[in-house]
Scaffold this active site. Structure first.
Site, mmCIF file in Angstrom:
data_model
loop_
_atom_site.group_PDB
_atom_site.id
_atom_site.type_symbol
_atom_site.label_atom_id
_atom_site.label_comp_id
_atom_site.label_asym_id
_atom_site.label_seq_id
_atom_site.Cartn_x
_atom_site.Cartn_y
_atom_site.Cartn_z
ATOM 1 C CE1 TYR A 146 -12.579 22.415 32.912
ATOM 2 C CE2 TYR A 146 -11.072 20.843 31.882
ATOM 3 C CZ TYR A 146 -11.687 22.088 31.903
ATOM 4 O OH TYR A 146 -11.393 23.006 30.915
ATOM 5 C CG ASP A 186 -14.661 13.652 30.196
ATOM 6 O OD1 ASP A 186 -13.758 13.253 29.427
ATOM 7 O OD2 ASP A 186 -14.814 14.852 30.512
ATOM 8 C CE LYS A 207 -6.275 16.816 29.258
ATOM 9 N NZ LYS A 207 -7.457 16.978 30.072
#
Ligand code: PLP
Length: 442
Positions: free
Chosen positions: A149, A244, A272
């Site tokens: 994702y 990522d 994050k």
């Protein structure tokens, strides 16, 4: 049995109002408990390893806001940094000292980076890195992997086509097929599929993007050789490799998965942890690529609140605390303890189960004797079984993510006792699930 816990009066009332005012009652879909059923607690406050709902129920939290809160909730140094920064002004729309300091931390921490551009979310980081990769290479095709994702940019909201077809088709309504025409989807853990695609289209591939530690569809740890093959084939064909690291960056260690595996990507995306619980994303790479961005180069990218000084201060305080307190070693030690205890708990499971862990990230693969390495290898029965485990834990005051496919996170706020509580609670939930009962899964 693990029926959903009785929902508190206040949570019931607030969530009913939420459903009227917010689609599904939430600001991001998985929060709605769609995958496990029931009503999500409406949170009033959080502190350390605990979140407390509007009825005053506290839960030992292994969600950690889905990854950012590596120091735990409302960590004092982070709260102080945020409030001091806010007193100096919440946004300048101009360069500031704190964004330069955070950029210096990022560049010093992670292999191969010289420059950083800050944005406000992981999605934005990925979207911008993809544009940069296309601009820098003059090529259009992007390759992603099934089970990874990367946020919700249109071109990456794709499902793999059937069989050997690698053309992506939109996985969300509202994404025109034309937006995913230039996206290819490959299975993880499969060098042959990778070689085939590069043989056919290698000279048109701008970038391959991967979560080097895929952690959004279970925790699908990859063979290091597979990641090395990605590095090699992208270099050979003049394509960029994008890691990522929105979850793994600054969680596995200062150098993320790149350092862990000893593989340096061309570009890395962060989110994050880098924002310490505030909205921050970033993408970074060598100067030669990064200076293709406006104002130096021809790839446009901008943001009113990018490099926001309050958010930067939270990220900087978080990274400095981790560095000053052996944070990552501490997390690894707690992760090892969790692995040991949960492995014992899983011996009580009515179905085969494997614990998967890397550092402070953990996941339980149900109906699995060994950890799966691809999205396709995750057992289909996982979801319904997990719903019982999830509600069993929540009823007893322990919160894992409300989906079988989401990982858990340990923070520095989790003590050995907290980890023991997770393990003993899981053991008792699993023991209950073993006992045949009319409403049970047996
Ligand atoms: C969470 C996540 C994103 C998206 O970040 P947001 O801040 O939610 O937009 C992108 N990539 C990975 C690997 C993620 O885990």
């Amino acid at each position: 049995m693990s029926a959903p816990r009785p929902v508190g009066k206040n949570t019931e009332a607030w969530f009913a109002k939420a459903r009227e005012l917010l689609p599904g009652g939430v600001s991001s879909p998985v929060r709605a408990f769609g995958a496990v059923g029931g009503t999500p607690p409406v949170i009033r406050s959080a502190q350390g390893a605990y979140v407390t709902d509007v009825d005053g129920n506290s839960y030992l939290d292994f969600v950690g806001s889905w990854g950012p809160l590596i120091l735990g909730h409302a960590q004092p140094q982070v709260v102080t940094a945020i409030s001091e920064a806010a007193r100096r002004g919440t946004s300048y729309g101009a360069p500031s000292q704190v964004e330069i300091e955070l950029a210096a931390e990022v560049v010093a921490s992670y292999p191969g980076l010289e420059q950083v551009r800050f944005v406000s979310s992981g999605t934005e980081a990925v979207m911008s890195a993809i544009r940069l990769a296309r601009g820098a290479t003059g090529r259009d095709i992007i390759v992603k992997f099934s089970g990874c994702y990367h946020g919700h940019m249109d071109a990456l909201l794709v499902a793999a086509g059937s069989g050997l077809v690698t053309f992506g088709t939109p996985s969300s309504a509202g994404v025109p097929a034309g937006y995913t025409d230039l996206t290819r989807v490959l299975p993880l853990d499969d060098e042959e599929a990778l070689n085939r695609l590069f043989a056919a289209e290698g000279d048109q591939i701008a970038a391959v993007i991967i979560e080097p530690v895929p952690a959004n569809n279970g925790l699908l740890l990859q063979r290091p050789e597979f990641l090395a093959a990605l590095r090699q084939i992208t270099s050979q064909h003049g394509s960029l490799l994008i890691f990522d690291e929105v979850i793994s960056g600054f969680r596995l260690g200062p150098g993320g998965a790149a350092e862990h595996y000893g593989i340096t990507p061309d570009l890395a995306t962060f989110g994050k942890v880098i924002g310490g619980g505030m909205p921050v994303g970033a993408f970074a790479g060598p100067r030669a690529i990064m200076e293709q961005l406006a104002p130096m180069g021809r790839v446009y990218q901008a943001g009113t609140l990018s490099g926001n000084p309050v958010a930067m201060a939270a990220g900087l305080a978080t990274l400095r605390f981790l560095k000053a307190n052996d944070g990552w070693q501490q997390l690894e030690a707690r992760g090892q303890y969790l692995e040991q205890l949960l492995t014992d708990s899983l011996a009580h499971s009515p179905v085969p189960a494997s614990l998967v862990r890397l550092g402070s990230i953990f996941w339980i693969a149900w109906y699995a004797d060994t950890p799966p390495r691809t999205a396709e290898a995750i057992a289909k029965e996982t979801g319904p079984f997990y719903a019982h485990v999830f509600h069993g834990l929540l009823t007893r005051g322990v919160a894992l993510a409300p989906s079988a496919y989401e990982v858990g996170f340990i923070s520095l706020a989790h003590t050995h006792e907290d980890i023991e509580q997770l393990a003993t609670t899981l053991t008792s939930v699993l023991a209950d699930l073993r006992t045949p009962s009319p409403s049970g899964v047996n």
